[in-house]
Write a protein that holds these residues in place. Structure first.
Motif, mmCIF file in Angstrom:
data_model
loop_
_atom_site.group_PDB
_atom_site.id
_atom_site.type_symbol
_atom_site.label_atom_id
_atom_site.label_comp_id
_atom_site.label_asym_id
_atom_site.label_seq_id
_atom_site.Cartn_x
_atom_site.Cartn_y
_atom_site.Cartn_z
ATOM 1 N N UNK A 155 -22.676 49.433 -85.551
ATOM 2 C CA UNK A 155 -21.569 50.345 -85.852
ATOM 3 C C UNK A 155 -20.664 49.754 -86.932
ATOM 4 N N UNK A 156 -20.241 48.516 -86.717
ATOM 5 C CA UNK A 156 -19.260 47.915 -87.626
ATOM 6 C C UNK A 156 -19.902 47.223 -88.817
ATOM 7 N N UNK A 157 -21.019 46.539 -88.627
ATOM 8 C CA UNK A 157 -21.646 45.781 -89.708
ATOM 9 C C UNK A 157 -22.556 46.587 -90.608
ATOM 10 N N UNK A 158 -23.199 47.614 -90.054
ATOM 11 C CA UNK A 158 -24.137 48.411 -90.853
ATOM 12 C C UNK A 158 -23.558 49.746 -91.312
ATOM 13 N N UNK A 159 -22.698 50.371 -90.519
ATOM 14 C CA UNK A 159 -22.185 51.696 -90.863
ATOM 15 C C UNK A 159 -20.794 51.621 -91.500
ATOM 16 N N UNK A 160 -19.832 51.000 -90.826
ATOM 17 C CA UNK A 160 -18.466 50.968 -91.352
ATOM 18 C C UNK A 160 -18.345 50.162 -92.645
ATOM 19 N N UNK A 161 -19.319 49.345 -92.973
ATOM 20 C CA UNK A 161 -19.262 48.559 -94.217
ATOM 21 C C UNK A 161 -19.959 49.249 -95.387
ATOM 22 N N UNK A 162 -20.593 50.387 -95.149
ATOM 23 C CA UNK A 162 -21.300 51.083 -96.233
ATOM 24 C C UNK A 162 -20.302 51.595 -97.266
ATOM 25 N N UNK A 163 -20.707 51.631 -98.535
ATOM 26 C CA UNK A 163 -19.785 52.054 -99.593
ATOM 27 C C UNK A 163 -19.631 53.573 -99.742
ATOM 28 N N UNK A 164 -20.428 54.381 -99.096
ATOM 29 C CA UNK A 164 -20.452 55.820 -99.358
ATOM 30 C C UNK A 164 -19.222 56.602 -98.925
ATOM 31 N N UNK A 165 -18.462 56.107 -97.955
ATOM 32 C CA UNK A 165 -17.250 56.779 -97.478
ATOM 33 C C UNK A 165 -16.136 55.754 -97.343
ATOM 34 N N UNK A 166 -14.915 56.178 -97.610
ATOM 35 C CA UNK A 166 -13.798 55.266 -97.379
ATOM 36 C C UNK A 166 -13.423 55.276 -95.896
ATOM 37 N N UNK A 167 -12.556 54.370 -95.516
ATOM 38 C CA UNK A 167 -12.228 54.241 -94.091
ATOM 39 C C UNK A 167 -11.441 55.424 -93.550
ATOM 40 N N UNK A 168 -10.637 56.065 -94.369
ATOM 41 C CA UNK A 168 -9.908 57.226 -93.852
ATOM 42 C C UNK A 168 -10.879 58.355 -93.517
ATOM 43 N N UNK A 169 -11.878 58.556 -94.361
ATOM 44 C CA UNK A 169 -12.889 59.582 -94.079
ATOM 45 C C UNK A 169 -13.690 59.204 -92.844
ATOM 46 N N UNK A 170 -14.079 57.950 -92.744
ATOM 47 C CA UNK A 170 -14.815 57.503 -91.553
ATOM 48 C C UNK A 170 -13.979 57.721 -90.288
ATOM 49 N N UNK A 171 -12.684 57.436 -90.372
ATOM 50 C CA UNK A 171 -11.819 57.652 -89.208
ATOM 51 C C UNK A 171 -11.734 59.128 -88.844
ATOM 52 N N UNK A 172 -11.598 60.007 -89.840
ATOM 53 C CA UNK A 172 -11.534 61.448 -89.562
ATOM 54 C C UNK A 172 -12.812 61.922 -88.876
ATOM 55 N N UNK A 173 -13.952 61.466 -89.369
ATOM 56 C CA UNK A 173 -15.237 61.828 -88.762
ATOM 57 C C UNK A 173 -15.322 61.284 -87.337
ATOM 58 N N UNK A 174 -14.887 60.059 -87.147
ATOM 59 C CA UNK A 174 -14.940 59.436 -85.825
ATOM 60 C C UNK A 174 -14.055 60.185 -84.839
ATOM 61 N N UNK A 175 -12.843 60.544 -85.254
ATOM 62 C CA UNK A 175 -11.965 61.307 -84.368
ATOM 63 C C UNK A 175 -12.630 62.610 -83.948
ATOM 64 N N UNK A 176 -13.223 63.312 -84.902
ATOM 65 C CA UNK A 176 -13.886 64.578 -84.603
ATOM 66 C C UNK A 176 -15.042 64.386 -83.621
#
Length: 126
Positions: free
Chosen positions: A44-65
Motif C-alpha cells: 500500500x505505502x511502498x508500491x502504491x502511495x509512492x507512484x508518481x501518477x497521482x499526488x497525495x491529495x488526489x490519493x487521499x480523496x480516492x481513499x476517503x471515497x
C-alpha cells in the motif's frame, strides 16, 4: 544503495499517517500481525502511495471515497486526518463526502459527515 520498497513505504506511511500512529501500530504488532504490517507497508505505502501518477491529495480523496463505499469507519477517521496532512482542505473533504453521497449512498455519506465533523473539530482543537 537504493532504498527498499519497505523503507520507502515506511517513510510515506509516517508522513501520511503520522509517526505517532505508525509507532502505535508497530508497538502492537506480534507474530500474528507482523506479516500483515509488512504487507501494507510494502504494497500500500511502498508500491502504491509512492507512484508518481497521482499526488497525495488526489490519493487521499480516492481513499476517503473507497473507505466510505466500504463502510470502513475506523479507517475513515484515520484517513481524514491523513487527508489534512496531505493538503486537503476541510472544504475539499466536504466535497468528497458530498460526491460520495451520490455514488456510495446517502446513509454512508451521513456517517462520513458525522465522523468528519468530529475529527475536524478535534483537529482544530489540537
Amino acid at each position: 544503495m537504493t532504498e527498499s520498497t519497505y523503507d520507502k513505504g515506511m517513510k510515506v506511511r509516517r508522513e501520511v499517517l503520522s509517526d505517532a500512529h505508525v509507532d502505535r501500530a508497530e508497538a502492537k504488532k506480534d507474530a500474528f500481525t507482523e506479516d500483515f504490517q509488512e504487507l501494507i507497508t510494502n504494497y500500500a505505502w511502498g508500491s502504491i502511495w509512492t507512484r508518481p501518477g497521482l499526488n497525495r491529495t488526489t490519493r487521499s480523496a480516492i481513499t476517503l471515497t473507497a473507505l466510505i463505499a466500504g463502510g470502513y469507519w475506523e479507517e475513515l477517521e484515520m484517513h481524514i486526518r491523513a487527508a489534512l496532512r496531505n493538503g486537503l482542505s476541510e472544504e475539499e473533504i466536504k466535497e468528497v463526502f458530498l460526491q460520495s453521497a451520490i455514488y456510495c449512498s446517502v446513509p454512508a455519506a451521513n456517517t462520513a459527515f458525522s465522523i468528519g465533523r468530529r475529527v475536524l473539530e478535534e483537529e482544530r482543537s489540537a
